[in-house]
Write a protein that holds these residues in place. Structure first.
Motif, PDB file in Angstrom:
ATOM      1  N   MET A   1     -68.510  42.650  -5.074  1.00 58.77           N
ATOM      2  CA  MET A   1     -68.893  43.487  -3.941  1.00 58.77           C
ATOM      3  C   MET A   1     -67.690  43.723  -3.034  1.00 58.77           C
ATOM      4  SD  MET A   1     -72.615  41.884  -2.975  1.00 58.77           S
ATOM      5  CE  MET A   1     -72.795  43.058  -1.632  1.00 58.77           C
ATOM      6  N   PHE A   2     -67.774  44.798  -2.242  1.00 60.40           N
ATOM      7  CA  PHE A   2     -66.640  45.167  -1.396  1.00 60.40           C
ATOM      8  C   PHE A   2     -66.322  44.065  -0.388  1.00 60.40           C
ATOM      9  CE2 PHE A   2     -65.236  46.982   2.662  1.00 60.40           C
ATOM     10  CZ  PHE A   2     -64.025  47.508   2.267  1.00 60.40           C
ATOM     11  N   VAL A   3     -67.351  43.473   0.209  1.00 63.14           N
ATOM     12  CA  VAL A   3     -67.114  42.422   1.212  1.00 63.14           C
ATOM     13  C   VAL A   3     -66.422  41.224   0.580  1.00 63.14           C
ATOM     14  CG1 VAL A   3     -68.222  40.826   2.816  1.00 63.14           C
ATOM     15  CG2 VAL A   3     -69.060  43.172   2.617  1.00 63.14           C
ATOM     16  N   ASP A   4     -66.848  40.851  -0.620  1.00 59.91           N
ATOM     17  CA  ASP A   4     -66.203  39.732  -1.309  1.00 59.91           C
ATOM     18  C   ASP A   4     -64.737  40.031  -1.613  1.00 59.91           C
ATOM     19  OD1 ASP A   4     -68.526  38.262  -1.256  1.00 59.91           O
ATOM     20  OD2 ASP A   4     -69.199  38.946  -3.226  1.00 59.91           O
ATOM     21  N   ARG A   5     -64.461  41.249  -2.060  1.00 62.62           N
ATOM     22  CA  ARG A   5     -63.078  41.635  -2.352  1.00 62.62           C
ATOM     23  C   ARG A   5     -62.245  41.609  -1.077  1.00 62.62           C
ATOM     24  NH1 ARG A   5     -62.454  44.188  -7.287  1.00 62.62           N
ATOM     25  NH2 ARG A   5     -60.632  45.359  -6.545  1.00 62.62           N
ATOM     26  N   LEU A   6     -62.880  41.950   0.036  1.00 64.21           N
ATOM     27  CA  LEU A   6     -62.167  41.948   1.308  1.00 64.21           C
ATOM     28  C   LEU A   6     -61.843  40.536   1.775  1.00 64.21           C
ATOM     29  CD1 LEU A   6     -61.191  44.105   3.325  1.00 64.21           C
ATOM     30  CD2 LEU A   6     -63.291  43.701   4.628  1.00 64.21           C
ATOM     31  N   LEU A   7     -62.643  39.560   1.383  1.00 63.13           N
ATOM     32  CA  LEU A   7     -62.457  38.177   1.828  1.00 63.13           C
ATOM     33  C   LEU A   7     -61.548  37.368   0.912  1.00 63.13           C
ATOM     34  CD1 LEU A   7     -66.089  37.222   2.950  1.00 63.13           C
ATOM     35  CD2 LEU A   7     -64.131  37.735   4.407  1.00 63.13           C
ATOM     36  N   VAL A   8     -61.377  37.819  -0.319  1.00 64.26           N
ATOM     37  CA  VAL A   8     -60.593  37.040  -1.276  1.00 64.26           C
ATOM     38  C   VAL A   8     -59.153  36.857  -0.791  1.00 64.26           C
ATOM     39  CG1 VAL A   8     -59.522  37.145  -3.555  1.00 64.26           C
ATOM     40  CG2 VAL A   8     -61.965  37.488  -3.325  1.00 64.26           C
ATOM     41  N   ALA A   9     -58.530  37.938  -0.321  1.00 63.45           N
ATOM     42  CA  ALA A   9     -57.129  37.852   0.102  1.00 63.45           C
ATOM     43  C   ALA A   9     -56.932  36.927   1.297  1.00 63.45           C
ATOM     44  CB  ALA A   9     -56.579  39.249   0.403  1.00 63.45           C
ATOM     45  N   PRO A  10     -57.733  37.011   2.399  1.00 68.33           N
ATOM     46  CA  PRO A  10     -57.566  36.043   3.496  1.00 68.33           C
ATOM     47  C   PRO A  10     -57.774  34.597   3.071  1.00 68.33           C
ATOM     48  CG  PRO A  10     -58.823  37.929   4.250  1.00 68.33           C
ATOM     49  CD  PRO A  10     -58.673  38.081   2.762  1.00 68.33           C
ATOM     50  N   GLN A  19     -55.499  31.881  -8.090  1.00 64.50           N
ATOM     51  CA  GLN A  19     -56.430  32.981  -8.307  1.00 64.50           C
ATOM     52  C   GLN A  19     -57.515  32.618  -9.315  1.00 64.50           C
ATOM     53  OE1 GLN A  19     -53.718  36.116  -9.261  1.00 64.50           O
ATOM     54  NE2 GLN A  19     -52.959  36.287  -7.158  1.00 64.50           N
ATOM     55  N   ALA A  20     -57.221  31.690 -10.212  1.00 69.49           N
ATOM     56  CA  ALA A  20     -58.264  31.216 -11.132  1.00 69.49           C
ATOM     57  C   ALA A  20     -59.361  30.485 -10.360  1.00 69.49           C
ATOM     58  CB  ALA A  20     -57.656  30.295 -12.182  1.00 69.49           C
ATOM     59  N   ALA A  21     -58.972  29.703  -9.334  1.00 71.39           N
ATOM     60  CA  ALA A  21     -59.968  29.010  -8.511  1.00 71.39           C
ATOM     61  C   ALA A  21     -60.776  30.007  -7.689  1.00 71.39           C
ATOM     62  CB  ALA A  21     -59.277  28.001  -7.601  1.00 71.39           C
ATOM     63  N   LEU A  22     -60.117  31.050  -7.184  1.00 68.76           N
ATOM     64  CA  LEU A  22     -60.847  32.082  -6.447  1.00 68.76           C
ATOM     65  C   LEU A  22     -61.854  32.777  -7.347  1.00 68.76           C
ATOM     66  CD1 LEU A  22     -57.945  33.709  -4.394  1.00 68.76           C
ATOM     67  CD2 LEU A  22     -59.803  32.321  -3.490  1.00 68.76           C
ATOM     68  N   ALA A  23     -61.449  33.051  -8.587  1.00 70.70           N
ATOM     69  CA  ALA A  23     -62.364  33.693  -9.527  1.00 70.70           C
ATOM     70  C   ALA A  23     -63.589  32.827  -9.782  1.00 70.70           C
ATOM     71  CB  ALA A  23     -61.624  33.984 -10.841  1.00 70.70           C
ATOM     72  N   GLU A  24     -63.384  31.522  -9.916  1.00 69.87           N
ATOM     73  CA  GLU A  24     -64.507  30.608 -10.127  1.00 69.87           C
ATOM     74  C   GLU A  24     -65.385  30.543  -8.882  1.00 69.87           C
ATOM     75  OE1 GLU A  24     -66.871  28.038 -12.325  1.00 69.87           O
ATOM     76  OE2 GLU A  24     -65.110  29.207 -12.972  1.00 69.87           O
ATOM     77  N   TYR A  26     -65.907  32.893  -6.605  1.00 66.29           N
ATOM     78  CA  TYR A  26     -66.692  34.104  -6.389  1.00 66.29           C
ATOM     79  C   TYR A  26     -67.429  34.562  -7.641  1.00 66.29           C
ATOM     80  CZ  TYR A  26     -64.616  34.717  -1.796  1.00 66.29           C
ATOM     81  OH  TYR A  26     -64.257  34.545  -0.486  1.00 66.29           O
ATOM     82  N   GLY A  27     -67.303  33.823  -8.722  1.00 64.81           N
ATOM     83  CA  GLY A  27     -68.042  34.140  -9.934  1.00 64.81           C
ATOM     84  C   GLY A  27     -67.591  35.411 -10.612  1.00 64.81           C
ATOM     85  N   VAL A  28     -66.262  35.638 -10.642  1.00 67.77           N
ATOM     86  CA  VAL A  28     -65.718  36.829 -11.287  1.00 67.77           C
ATOM     87  C   VAL A  28     -64.612  36.414 -12.237  1.00 67.77           C
ATOM     88  CG1 VAL A  28     -66.296  38.337  -9.332  1.00 67.77           C
ATOM     89  CG2 VAL A  28     -64.074  37.186  -9.397  1.00 67.77           C
ATOM     90  N   ASP A  29     -64.058  37.401 -12.929  1.00 66.54           N
ATOM     91  CA  ASP A  29     -62.946  37.129 -13.825  1.00 66.54           C
ATOM     92  C   ASP A  29     -61.660  36.950 -13.016  1.00 66.54           C
ATOM     93  OD1 ASP A  29     -62.109  37.166 -16.792  1.00 66.54           O
ATOM     94  OD2 ASP A  29     -60.644  38.499 -15.832  1.00 66.54           O
ATOM     95  N   ARG A  30     -60.691  36.216 -13.593  1.00 66.29           N
ATOM     96  CA  ARG A  30     -59.431  35.969 -12.891  1.00 66.29           C
ATOM     97  C   ARG A  30     -58.707  37.267 -12.578  1.00 66.29           C
ATOM     98  NH1 ARG A  30     -54.079  35.493 -13.696  1.00 66.29           N
ATOM     99  NH2 ARG A  30     -52.931  33.840 -12.581  1.00 66.29           N
ATOM    100  N   SER A  31     -58.724  38.217 -13.493  1.00 70.46           N
ATOM    101  CA  SER A  31     -58.045  39.492 -13.259  1.00 70.46           C
ATOM    102  C   SER A  31     -58.668  40.249 -12.086  1.00 70.46           C
ATOM    103  CB  SER A  31     -58.084  40.351 -14.521  1.00 70.46           C
ATOM    104  OG  SER A  31     -59.427  40.636 -14.892  1.00 70.46           O
ATOM    105  N   THR A  32     -59.979  40.100 -11.904  1.00 65.44           N
ATOM    106  CA  THR A  32     -60.648  40.756 -10.782  1.00 65.44           C
ATOM    107  C   THR A  32     -60.189  40.152  -9.459  1.00 65.44           C
ATOM    108  OG1 THR A  32     -62.588  41.171 -12.167  1.00 65.44           O
ATOM    109  CG2 THR A  32     -62.885  41.342  -9.785  1.00 65.44           C
ATOM    110  N   ALA A  33     -60.086  38.816  -9.418  1.00 69.45           N
ATOM    111  CA  ALA A  33     -59.607  38.154  -8.206  1.00 69.45           C
ATOM    112  C   ALA A  33     -58.159  38.530  -7.921  1.00 69.45           C
ATOM    113  CB  ALA A  33     -59.748  36.637  -8.347  1.00 69.45           C
TER     114      ALA A  33
END
Length: 263
Positions: A1-10, A19-24, A26-33
């Motif tokens: 979701m857009f809000v999740d993508r907005l929060l990943v970087a901060p 980024q692998a931990a961020l992917a886990e 938020y429940g997405v693929d590492r490339s997405t994170a």
């Protein structure tokens, strides 16, 4: 979701999570994170730095900083800070450029500008760790800005001695230590003057220390090429917080951005 993508970087900038931990998380693929971090991280860097008491003004360049300081009568505090980075691979050109003579590590240096209350006004002038602060002053145009804005004054440490010699009426650096055979009174006067100057300049040290509360600026484990983007992103977010908070160190009755009284 857009809000999740907005929060990943901060989250990545604040905690330094892989980024692998961020992917886990938020429940997405590492490339997405990774893509979310690349897309969102430039946004706070492009916003610039907040000016206390001036909500609609953002400082994005050295020219903006010095023009604002001259218009508002702000006495700047200038200091450099360095962050350890990955060591370049053997045989790569410019490998020695990152070796800091002070820390004996591979580092990247930046220059921080704050006001008399330790609030971030600008942080940048990114250069390899081997480059001296005084060299950065020449290469990045800081000296030229003092020349163009003769009303701007600043307090600096011993590393900017050359800048103070060139602009004695604008830049205040610690006085040189008296000779060993000088009268005892001169040594006492020198220590008191140095203590007073350090007390006025310590606020920018606190500002650099606030950056180091963010994990990536304790030791940057990402690609060195992305550091010039990550550092202003973090510094810009810190400037927003310090501008809203006013003074961080002690209550003050001075007007916003007013020049502090001499020690």
């Amino acid at each position: 979701m857009f809000v999740d993508r907005l929060l990943v970087a901060p989250v990545h900038l604040r905690l330094g999570l892989p980024q692998a931990a961020l992917a886990e998380l938020y429940g997405v693929d590492r490339s997405t994170a990774s893509a979310a971090v690349r897309e969102v991280r430039p946004l706070p860097a492009a916003r610039g730095f907040a000016v206390p008491g001036r909500p609609g003004i953002r400082l994005r360049t050295l020219e903006d900083l010095f023009a604002c300081a001259e218009a508002e009568g702000v006495e700047l505090r200038i200091d450099g800070t360095e962050v350890q980075v990955r060591r370049p691979k053997a045989g790569r050109p410019g490998r020695k450029a990152f070796v800091s003579g002070k820390r004996k590590q591979n580092t990247i240096k930046t220059t921080t500008f704050s006001d008399g209350q330790g609030r971030t006004l600008f942080s940048g002038v990114v250069r390899p760790g081997r480059m001296h602060d005084q060299t950065a002053v020449r290469a990045e145009g800081i000296a030229e800005q003092f020349r163009q804005h003769p009303a701007v004054k600043a307090k600096v440490d011993e590393g900017y001695r050359g800048l103070a010699n060139e602009f004695p009426d604008q830049v205040d650096a610690p006085s040189k230590k008296p000779r060993d055979d000088a009268p005892l009174g001169e040594h006492h006067a020198w220590r008191e003057q140095r203590r007073c100057q350090s007390s006025d300049r310590i606020h920018v040290e606190h500002t650099n220390a606030e950056y180091k509360q963010w994990r990536p600026l304790q030791r940057f484990t990402g690609r060195r090429e992305t550091y010039p983007e990550a550092h202003p992103s973090i510094a810009g977010l810190v400037s927003d917080r310090s501008a809203r908070r006013g003074t961080r160190h002690k209550p003050s009755t001075e007007p916003v951005l007013a020049r502090p009284a001499p020690c």
